[in-house]
Design a protein around this motif. Structure first.
Motif, PDB file in Angstrom:
ATOM      1  N   ARG A   1      48.378  34.926  40.091  1.00  0.00           N
ATOM      2  CA  ARG A   1      49.654  34.887  39.380  1.00  0.00           C
ATOM      3  C   ARG A   1      50.461  36.157  39.638  1.00  0.00           C
ATOM      4  O   ARG A   1      51.685  36.100  39.821  1.00  0.00           O
ATOM      5  N   VAL A   2      49.782  37.306  39.666  1.00  0.00           N
ATOM      6  CA  VAL A   2      50.475  38.559  39.960  1.00  0.00           C
ATOM      7  C   VAL A   2      51.061  38.520  41.364  1.00  0.00           C
ATOM      8  O   VAL A   2      52.170  38.999  41.609  1.00  0.00           O
ATOM      9  N   GLU A   3      50.324  37.938  42.284  1.00  0.00           N
ATOM     10  CA  GLU A   3      50.796  37.847  43.664  1.00  0.00           C
ATOM     11  C   GLU A   3      52.017  36.945  43.783  1.00  0.00           C
ATOM     12  O   GLU A   3      52.904  37.176  44.610  1.00  0.00           O
ATOM     13  N   THR A   4      52.102  35.932  42.918  1.00  0.00           N
ATOM     14  CA  THR A   4      53.148  34.914  43.042  1.00  0.00           C
ATOM     15  C   THR A   4      54.411  35.230  42.250  1.00  0.00           C
ATOM     16  O   THR A   4      55.525  35.079  42.753  1.00  0.00           O
ATOM     17  N   GLU A   5      54.246  35.680  41.006  1.00  0.00           N
ATOM     18  CA  GLU A   5      55.392  35.692  40.092  1.00  0.00           C
ATOM     19  C   GLU A   5      56.271  36.947  40.129  1.00  0.00           C
ATOM     20  O   GLU A   5      57.451  36.849  40.443  1.00  0.00           O
ATOM     21  N   PRO A   6      55.754  38.119  39.790  1.00  0.00           N
ATOM     22  CA  PRO A   6      56.679  39.266  39.728  1.00  0.00           C
ATOM     23  C   PRO A   6      57.136  39.667  41.132  1.00  0.00           C
ATOM     24  O   PRO A   6      56.342  39.654  42.079  1.00  0.00           O
ATOM     25  N   SER A   7      58.387  40.012  41.251  1.00  0.00           N
ATOM     26  CA  SER A   7      58.880  40.484  42.550  1.00  0.00           C
ATOM     27  C   SER A   7      58.490  41.933  42.788  1.00  0.00           C
ATOM     28  O   SER A   7      58.548  42.425  43.921  1.00  0.00           O
TER      29      SER A   7
END
Length: 345
Positions: A112-118
């Motif tokens: 999720r960290v890899e996907t969501e925050p820019s």
């Protein structure tokens, strides 16, 4: 740049001497008035209570723009986030589920960290525990203190390193990864250090000693960092360990305790414990005040300190390598060898 492993081993002071220094003599190092975390994003694990919550307060007080509280209980996380929003209405606060006793949860969180925050600039791995009774994590087969404080924490750290490298400040400033530690590691007895294999030796309920398992779980993190920093450039991610010392009112020690133990801990804390604000400032110091010179370092009471003396001995070097190899094998399912090799390339 000199990591803790390149320092001289600590002198043979008793834990009592270290305790007195930490609790009464060490001088806090607060961020300078002009420090700003505006436009930065941080993750704090275990951020709904105790030191994690107070660290979140202090980060937001420095103008942090976005904060992700990683917690086992989303309901408790939302309650904490609600309080933080009242204090800092302009910041974006999110609550993400993370159960550090579950490898699957750690993997899902990292994805999720890899996907969501820019953008991700700061990670504080604060979540940890101590158990008065032996508790086995059924999904992994490991004793829970070692699972949470060492195995899952090191897994999450490695998984987040390439993400931090890729999503750090556009200006090229290194990201920060700070892991909660403890001065107790300096005098951990580590009675099973000769066990081969090592990791399974922590999983025997007959040899379980709560305080010693806690100390050793934190010592293992020192041993892992000894090798980890060889793969990570301080120009990309500054990785360090920070000890908040003995802090009263966090609930860490009394969470699973009863009766006279609770009374003793609370009384001892009232007499000798640091405030939560002071303890959490050690994390903020590691994240904000310390620079590349702290990469690969154990920070105790706002200062760089050597690792436990055992790590510098020939025997300690053998055990450190054994632990590294066993940890690589344990976490091989997550591909951490290739992750570390990619960071080194």
């Amino acid at each position: 740049m000199v990591g803790s492993k390149y320092l001289k081993p600590p002198t043979s002071k008793s834990h009592f001497d270290v305790f007195l220094y930490n609790q009464f003599r060490a001088k806090p190092q607060w961020p300078a008035p002009n420090v700003s975390l505006s436009d930065k994003t941080a993750i704090v694990t275990g951020g709904n209570t105790g030191l994690g919550y107070e660290a979140a307060v202090q980060l937001l007080g420095l103008g942090l723009s976005r904060l992700i509280l990683a917690v086992r209980s989303p309901a408790k996380g939302e309650a904490a986030a609600s309080q933080l929003r009242q204090l800092h209405s302009k910041a974006i606060l999110e609550v993400w589920k993370l159960d550090m006793s579950s490898y699957n949860s750690v993997l899902a969180f990292a994805r999720r960290v890899e996907t969501e925050p820019s953008r991700i600039d700061i990670v504080l791995l604060n979540a940890g525990l101590t158990n008065f009774n032996f508790t086995k994590v059924e999904s992994t087969g490991h004793e829970e203190t070692i699972q949470v404080n060492y195995l899952s924490t090191m897994l999450l750290a490695v998984l987040l390193l390439p993400i931090l490298k890729a999503k750090r400040s556009p200006g090229g400033e290194p990201a920060r990864l700070t892991i909660s530690s403890a001065a107790l590691t300096l005098h951990a007895a580590f009675p099973n250090c000769d066990a081969n294999p090592l990791l399974p030796s922590f999983d025997d309920p007959k040899t379980y000693k709560p305080q010693e398992h806690y100390r050793t779980s934190k010592l293992l993190a020192h041993m892992f960092l000894w090798n980890l920093v060889d793969y990570v450039s301080a120009d990309d991610v500054i990785v360090n360990l920070a000890d908040p010392a003995f802090v009263k009112g966090t609930g860490l020690v009394v969470r699973n305790a009863t009766g006279i133990v609770v009374v003793f801990v609370k009384l001892f804390g009232a007499l000798f414990g640091r405030t939560v604000k002071l303890g959490a400032s050690c994390y903020i110091d590691a994240i904000v005040n310390k620079g590349k010179e702290s990469h690969g370092c154990f920070l105790m009471s706002w200062n760089v300190h050597p690792f436990a003396a055992f790590l510098y001995t020939p025997e300690g070097q053998v055990v450190t390598r054994r632990l590294w190899d066993e940890t690589m094998a344990e976490l091989d399912f997550a591909g951490i060898r290739s992750i570390l090799d990619s960071l080194r390339a």
